[in-house]
Write a protein that holds these residues in place. Structure first.
Motif, PDB file in Angstrom:
ATOM      1  N   ARG A 190       0.636  -1.274  -0.011  1.00  0.00           N
ATOM      2  CA  ARG A 190      -0.217  -0.066  -0.050  1.00  0.00           C
ATOM      3  C   ARG A 190       0.877   1.590  -0.130  1.00  0.00           C
TER       4      ARG A 190
ATOM      5  N   ARG B  10       2.546   3.465  -2.208  1.00  0.00           N
ATOM      6  CA  ARG B  10       3.081   3.847  -3.509  1.00  0.00           C
ATOM      7  C   ARG B  10       3.812   4.875  -3.646  1.00  0.00           C
TER       8      ARG B  10
ATOM      9  N   SER C 120       5.372  -0.773  -3.836  1.00  0.00           N
ATOM     10  CA  SER C 120       4.771  -0.259  -4.682  1.00  0.00           C
ATOM     11  C   SER C 120       5.805   0.650  -6.091  1.00  0.00           C
TER      12      SER C 120
ATOM     13  N   ARG D 228      -1.134  12.137 -12.682  1.00  0.00           N
ATOM     14  CA  ARG D 228      -1.663  11.454 -12.732  1.00  0.00           C
ATOM     15  C   ARG D 228      -2.061   9.254 -13.300  1.00  0.00           C
TER      16      ARG D 228
ATOM     17  N   VAL E 182      -0.384   8.058 -10.258  1.00  0.00           N
ATOM     18  CA  VAL E 182      -1.567   7.975 -10.047  1.00  0.00           C
ATOM     19  C   VAL E 182      -2.758   6.620  -9.702  1.00  0.00           C
ATOM     20  N   ALA E 183      -3.448   6.567 -11.326  1.00  0.00           N
ATOM     21  CA  ALA E 183      -4.243   5.332 -11.591  1.00  0.00           C
ATOM     22  C   ALA E 183      -3.007   4.120 -11.548  1.00  0.00           C
TER      23      ALA E 183
ATOM     24  N   PHE F 227      -1.019   3.055  -9.125  1.00  0.00           N
ATOM     25  CA  PHE F 227      -1.580   1.944  -7.821  1.00  0.00           C
ATOM     26  C   PHE F 227      -2.747   2.888  -6.671  1.00  0.00           C
ATOM     27  N   GLY F 228      -3.482   3.987  -7.616  1.00  0.00           N
ATOM     28  CA  GLY F 228      -4.467   4.040  -6.942  1.00  0.00           C
ATOM     29  C   GLY F 228      -4.260   4.768  -5.808  1.00  0.00           C
ATOM     30  N   GLY F 229      -2.600   6.056  -6.085  1.00  0.00           N
ATOM     31  CA  GLY F 229      -2.910   6.457  -5.268  1.00  0.00           C
ATOM     32  C   GLY F 229      -0.941   6.815  -5.207  1.00  0.00           C
TER      33      GLY F 229
ATOM     34  N   ARG G  55      -4.877  11.999   3.416  1.00  0.00           N
ATOM     35  CA  ARG G  55      -4.825  10.617   3.459  1.00  0.00           C
ATOM     36  C   ARG G  55      -3.779  10.879   5.544  1.00  0.00           C
TER      37      ARG G  55
END
Length: 272
Positions: free
Chosen positions: A8, A10, A34, A77, A80-81, A83-85, A138
């Motif tokens: 998680r 990233r 990641s 962009r 972020v895409a 690994f979702g962030g 976050r």
């Protein structure tokens, strides 16, 4: 040491298709993060990402010139895409222009200064604006600038590069205060001379001026003995930098903030 990374966590490592950046990406991935590899060459960025995946790590790659606002936005962009962030931003892209050689201060055209700042400082600020607000929301994040020992121990040569790297050190401290008590830390890692393809290019240029031809090791020895007077008698390796960056990027480093960490073989003549 277990750095407590998980998938998680990233990371985007800019300028990681070769040299120090590539090793930072590899080490972060080997610790469990990641990693998004970035470069201006799709072939080289893809190759580093594939090497990481072949070793069991998690990696993607993005391509773009960070001195161009539109391309920088796309890089952010796509990162972020992937690994979702992004939780860890290592601003490694930048550097000097080896083809310029060691130009004395008054021989550096004024026109060279702004592009050097754009390459090293403005590009960094772009990605900070694009990616760090989400870290703040976050409540956890790591931002690491890769500067240089030349920022705080500058030689007379390449003044435009030295000054740009010093600006990164100041940027780090300002940003760490802007993000106070948010869970996002901001630090600088400042390498000394490190063996990379860019370093070898520089050595070739220096060697030509000294009459050493393409004998890089002879030039390296001369530089260590006469110019870059370290207290450690060797050139740095990419692993020296990557291992520290991995720690600073990890959950274990939460009490380190706003600092400039030198990995420079003891080049500094002062406390810091």
């Amino acid at each position: 040491m277990d750095l407590k990374f998980e998938s998680r966590h990233r990371a985007l490592v800019t300028g990681s298709s070769a040299g120090i950046g590539a090793q930072i990406a590899r080490v972060l991935a080997s610790e469990g993060a990641s990693v998004v590899v970035h470069g201006r060459s799709e072939a080289r960025a893809r190759e580093v990402a594939e090497q990481i995946r072949a070793g069991g790590g998690s990696a993607a790659f993005v391509v773009g010139d960070l001195t161009d606002a539109e391309q920088a936005g796309r890089v952010a962009r796509e990162a972020v895409a992937a690994f979702g962030g992004i939780d860890i931003l290592v601003n490694n892209a930048g550097g000097a222009n080896p083809e310029n050689g060691n130009i004395p201060f008054f021989e550096v055209p004024v026109e060279h200064w702004a592009p050097m700042y754009d390459k090293n400082v403005v590009a960094t600020v772009r990605l900070i604006h694009l990616l760090v607000p989400a870290m703040r929301e976050r409540g956890w994040g790591r931002v690491i600038q890769i500067a240089s020992s030349a920022a705080t121990t500058p030689p007379a040569m390449v003044a435009e590069y030295n000054s740009a790297k010093l600006a990164l050190v100041g940027l780090t401290l300002s940003l760490s205060k802007a993000l106070a008590k948010t869970g996002v830390t901001v630090n600088t890692v400042s390498p000394g001379i490190v063996r990379t393809p860019t370093f070898d290019e520089w050595m070739l240029g220096v060697g030509a001026g000294l009459g050493f031809g393409d004998d890089i090791r002879r030039t390296e020895r001369y530089v260590l003995d006469n110019f870059w007077t370290q207290t450690v008698d060797r050139v740095g390796e990419v692993e020296d930098i990557a291992n520290l960056v991995a720690y600073v990027a990890s959950p274990l480093s939460g009490y380190i903030n706003g600092t400039n960490l030198r990995v420079d073989g003891g080049i500094s003549p002062a406390i810091n």
